[in-house]
Design an enzyme around this catalytic site. Structure first.
Site, PDB file in Angstrom:
ATOM      1  N   GLY A  10       1.149  -0.577  11.476  1.00  0.00           N
ATOM      2  CA  GLY A  10       1.966   0.618  11.723  1.00  0.00           C
ATOM      3  C   GLY A  10       1.409   1.434  12.882  1.00  0.00           C
ATOM      4  N   ASP A  31       0.171  -5.970   6.118  1.00  0.00           N
ATOM      5  CA  ASP A  31       1.392  -5.228   6.476  1.00  0.00           C
ATOM      6  C   ASP A  31       2.600  -6.117   6.184  1.00  0.00           C
ATOM      7  OD1 ASP A  31       1.596  -2.658   8.781  1.00  0.00           O
ATOM      8  OD2 ASP A  31       3.386  -3.628   8.012  1.00  0.00           O
ATOM      9  N   ILE A  61      -2.037  -7.845  -3.101  1.00  0.00           N
ATOM     10  CA  ILE A  61      -2.896  -7.804  -1.902  1.00  0.00           C
ATOM     11  C   ILE A  61      -3.849  -8.982  -2.049  1.00  0.00           C
ATOM     12  CG2 ILE A  61      -4.440  -6.395  -0.463  1.00  0.00           C
ATOM     13  CD1 ILE A  61      -3.504  -3.919  -1.975  1.00  0.00           C
ATOM     14  N   TYR A 145       8.976  10.641  -1.085  1.00  0.00           N
ATOM     15  CA  TYR A 145       7.724  10.563  -0.319  1.00  0.00           C
ATOM     16  C   TYR A 145       6.710  11.559  -0.871  1.00  0.00           C
ATOM     17  CZ  TYR A 145       4.719  10.338   3.858  1.00  0.00           C
ATOM     18  OH  TYR A 145       3.658  10.169   4.734  1.00  0.00           O
ATOM     19  N   TYR A 159      -8.851   6.952 -10.915  1.00  0.00           N
ATOM     20  CA  TYR A 159      -9.750   5.791 -10.763  1.00  0.00           C
ATOM     21  C   TYR A 159     -11.174   6.249 -10.481  1.00  0.00           C
ATOM     22  CZ  TYR A 159      -6.687   1.717 -11.070  1.00  0.00           C
ATOM     23  OH  TYR A 159      -5.879   0.704 -11.532  1.00  0.00           O
TER      24      TYR A 159
END
Ligand code: UDP
Length: 342
Positions: A10, A31, A61, A145, A159
């Protein structure tokens, strides 16, 4: 270090990858190219220290081997982008952030979340210090968002508290620079592209709303400082030089050296009226202070757009009316509910 950068292709992510490679780190860029672009990292592909994985981090991932840190930047970030893809925006900031945190936990790695000034919503406290909790509409169009990033912050802190992950939260204020997409609809890219094409500059509302614009190189220095530290944050990163959107239009017109018409359009729903970071924490913790002033930053960004006439030409027509359909005149909530019920 070996650093995983989600959203590494990005606008901001690609500058971060470049900076880390330049200082000798290894980078794994993840990405899905939904808003990022492979060409942003094209110059890095030849480096043996750079690896590119095409993947949506909300799904998985799949980084192999050990690493030291994750910079989690993956998310649509310009208002037209996240308004076009509301569910993806929620997914990448919730499931995507959890996937990245689980991975950081499994590898004993540092985790840095790219959060946003949007967590302050339309702020009632000015300038915004990290201690301010914000004023966010939880069901407005921008909530996909704003609230997703607020959840991302919450799960990051959970976490840290529950599993002891070494986490850091940075709140990024409006950032601009080369590699913004010409069509991404943000104010800086839109004005620069419109000025280059001799089009009127589209000001939303009366143009008296303010923003504080940070040049991307300054921000990347802040991200690296956060990655290298054990600070939990949240820490604001942005340039505290505040200006109105109308001022920005004047600056861009001046830079281009020709007279430019300004065309007024309706203010999008929940568009924050003012925004300026209090960066005293970033200064104290990291000695961080932006060094690029807006004139220099705009000049560099404009040069970058000028070197891409095809992309700029294609974007300008869409900017005229297209974005307003996405983010402008929205029905009041009552009407929207009626429409949904119908
Ligand atoms: N804006 C504008 N014209 C444009 C695009 C944006 O006047 O062509 C305004 C927008 O309404 C907001 C400000 O500029 O008040 C910054 O918008 P941007 O999308 O860059 O980022 P935001 O801070 O709203 O996330």
């Amino acid at each position: 270090m070996r650093v995983v950068v989600t959203g590494g292709a990005g606008f901001i992510g690609s500058h971060l990858c470049e900076r880390l490679i330049t200082r000798g780190d290894e980078v794994v860029c993840v990405d899905d190219f939904s808003s990022g672009r492979k060409e942003n990292v094209a110059d890095l592909l030849d480096s043996p220290r750079f690896e590119l994985i095409a993947e949506d981090v909300a799904e998985r991932i799949s980084v192999s081997g050990p690493f030291d840190a994750i910079a989690h930047l993956a998310s649509p970030a310009s208002p037209p982008d996240y308004l076009k893809r509301p569910l993806d925006t929620l997914a990448v900031n919730s499931r995507g952030t959890e996937n990245a945190l689980r991975l950081a936990h499994a590898h004993g790695a540092r985790f840095v979340l790219a959060s946003t000034s949007e967590v302050y919503g339309d702020p009632l406290v000015h300038p915004q210090h990290e201690s301010y909790w914000g004023n966010v509409n939880p069901i407005g169009p921008r909530s996909v968002y704003d609230e997703a990033k607020r959840y991302a912050e919450a799960v990051t802190f959970a976490y840290r508290r529950t599993l002891g992950v070494n986490t850091g939260v940075m709140r990024i204020f409006n950032t601009y620079g080369p590699r913004m997409r010409a069509d991404d609809g943000r104010v800086v890219s839109s004005f620069l592209v419109q000025a280059l094409c001799g089009e009127p500059l589209t000001v939303y509302g009366d143009g008296l709303q303010t923003r504080s614009f940070c040049y991307v190189d300054d921000l990347v220095t802040g991200i690296v400082a956060m990655l290298d530290s054990d600070e939990c944050g949240p820490v604001n990163f942005g340039n505290p030089a505040e200006r109105t959107v109308a001022d920005l239009a004047h600056l861009v017109a001046e830079l281009s050296g020709t007279a430019h018409e300004v065309e007024f359009h309706p203010l999008p729903q929940d568009d924050p009226m003012q925004r300026r970071p209090d960066i005293s924490q970033a200064r104290e913790l990291f000695g961080w202070d932006p060094v690029f002033d807006i004139e220099e930053g705009l000049r560099r960004t404009s040069e970058w757009f000028a070197s891409r006439p095809g992309e700029v030409g294609a974007a300008v027509a869409g900017l005229r009316g297209g974005q307003l359909g996405e983010r402008g005149e929205r029905p009041p909530i009552a009407d929207a509910q009626t429409a949904e019920a119908a």
